[in-house]
Every structure is written in C-alpha cells, then in structure tokens.
Design an enzyme around this catalytic site. Sequence first.
Site, PDB file in Angstrom:
ATOM      1  N   ASP A  48       0.845  -1.285   0.032  1.00  0.00           N
ATOM      2  CA  ASP A  48      -0.081  -0.161  -0.039  1.00  0.00           C
ATOM      3  C   ASP A  48       0.709   1.239  -0.123  1.00  0.00           C
ATOM      4  O   ASP A  48       2.215   1.201   0.107  1.00  0.00           O
ATOM      5  CB  ASP A  48      -0.914  -0.108   1.179  1.00  0.00           C
ATOM      6  N   TYR A 117       6.081  -9.805   6.742  1.00  0.00           N
ATOM      7  CA  TYR A 117       6.180  -8.431   6.900  1.00  0.00           C
ATOM      8  C   TYR A 117       6.851  -8.146   8.333  1.00  0.00           C
ATOM      9  O   TYR A 117       6.560  -8.810   9.225  1.00  0.00           O
ATOM     10  CB  TYR A 117       4.849  -7.612   6.955  1.00  0.00           C
TER      11      TYR A 117
END
EC number: 5.4.99.12
Length: 279
Positions: A48, A117
């Site tokens: 994003d 992540y």
Amino acid sequence: MDLAYDGGGFKGWARQPALRTVQGDLEAALATALRLPEVQVVCAGRTDTGVHARGQVVHVDVDAEVLEATAGRAAPTPLASLHRRLNGILATDVRIHGVSEAPEGFDARFSAVWRRYAYRVADTPDLHDPLMRNHVLAWRAPLDLDAMNEASRMLIGLKDFAAFCKKREGATTIRTLLDFHWYRDADERAVATVRADAFCHSMVRALVGCMLAVGDGRKSPQWAHDVLVNGKRDAAVAVVAPHGLTLEEVGYPPAGQLALQAEKARARREHTEEELHHG
C-alpha cells in the site's frame, strides 16, 4: 527480480494514472532498458501507499533475443547488464538486488507460499529517533510485549480475518496466519513479525493496531480474539500508519513444485471468487 524500495515517495505498488507507483517506475525502467514500448511485471505482494519493501519479488516475461540485443558489452551476461542498467535508470529509492532467469513454472505471485512483514515501533521517548521517523512508528506509551504475544498467538491459524481487513467486493478475507510475534531489536524497538500465505487489504496494519491497544494496557489479550471472532471492524482497532511496515521476505517451494503451487493458488482464488459471485 529481487528488489527493495522506500515506500514514502510512492502511492503504493500498483500502477495508477498520473501517480508515482513502484510498478509504474519499474515498468518504465524496463521498457527503457529493453527498448520496448511497454512491459508488464507481476509482483509477490502489492504494498500500500507508504509501505516499504526489502524482499519484494517480481517476474517479467522477456524474449531471450531482446535481452541479447540490449545487453551492454561491459557486463558478463545479458541479465547482469539488465541489472546494472535498471539501477542506473531507477531513482535511488528503488534498488534491484538481483536479476536471474526464473525456474520453469515460476510465478512471483501465485507460486509464493508465504509473505513476511515486519512492523517497527518506538515506544519510549528515548527511542524516537528523527532519522528513523519515516520507517518506525513513534508510540505514545511503553508496550507490554508479553501481553501482545499472548494476544497474537490467539490469532494464528486458518481463520476469517474480516475484522482486520478493508472489505473489497469479490475478495475473500480467509487467510492462514502462520506466525505473529513481537520482540525487541538491538535498539530496543518493538518489532512485529507477521507471516501468512497472503494478506488482505490493511490486514497487517490493523493487526498491529489491535496489538498496540493490548500492549499499552487499554485492552486485554482476550479482547483481540473476541474482535476476530466477532468478524466486524471494531472502532478500537486502529489501522496504524504505513511507514512502520516493511515487506521483508517472500517464501517459495522447491523449484519442482513452483508450477503446481501456482496452479493451486489460482484455483483457490477462482473457486473463492465463484462462491462469492453466486452468494
């Protein structure tokens, strides 16, 4: 191609008209390097706006003749030449770390079996380093990592993460969360490791926001599990800022299983979309 980027200057990964994106910059650089009108790439995970990457993986289909024709004389191989030329064309907030011929059946997205992540948090004033402000979240209160790890463990497994995902038409929220834990790094920052087969939109940042509410004492570890079971977005779960989040690594099966994994992943996606389409 293995690449890294600082997401601060991009409107996310995916190409968008009139906006700077990682995909847009990379495809433009490839088109220039290969002297082609356009090039399309596929990535392992679409990050994003504002999210960084150290371990993004991309594939692109290129004819061998094109590689040979555009290779510079100084590099030992056409792929080495492409690697060097891309880093010369791209801005310095994107770096190509490796370029190689993909094994048979490889697909950067569908062959992947997990993505990992990390989210970094500075939770005391002495850790609020202005030089790291674009990569570490400055939090207002000390965090109890034991409580956060207790809460995180309750969310691991194959579950519906609708409470932690931004709803998208035709997209499933069922994911397998393989690992979710917190630790202190060498600089005493709180770091979340989050690994799953795939992530839905805003999932990692919502999971982190939920854990911060537990870590600073506003909520109990059990509350995180209750939010998951309830299956709806809870106003107390903040979707934290993107700048603390980095795509660190993508996992793939052995070379002989790449095509099978890609076929299975595509079938799961198509089956899920068909179920959703028919209600």
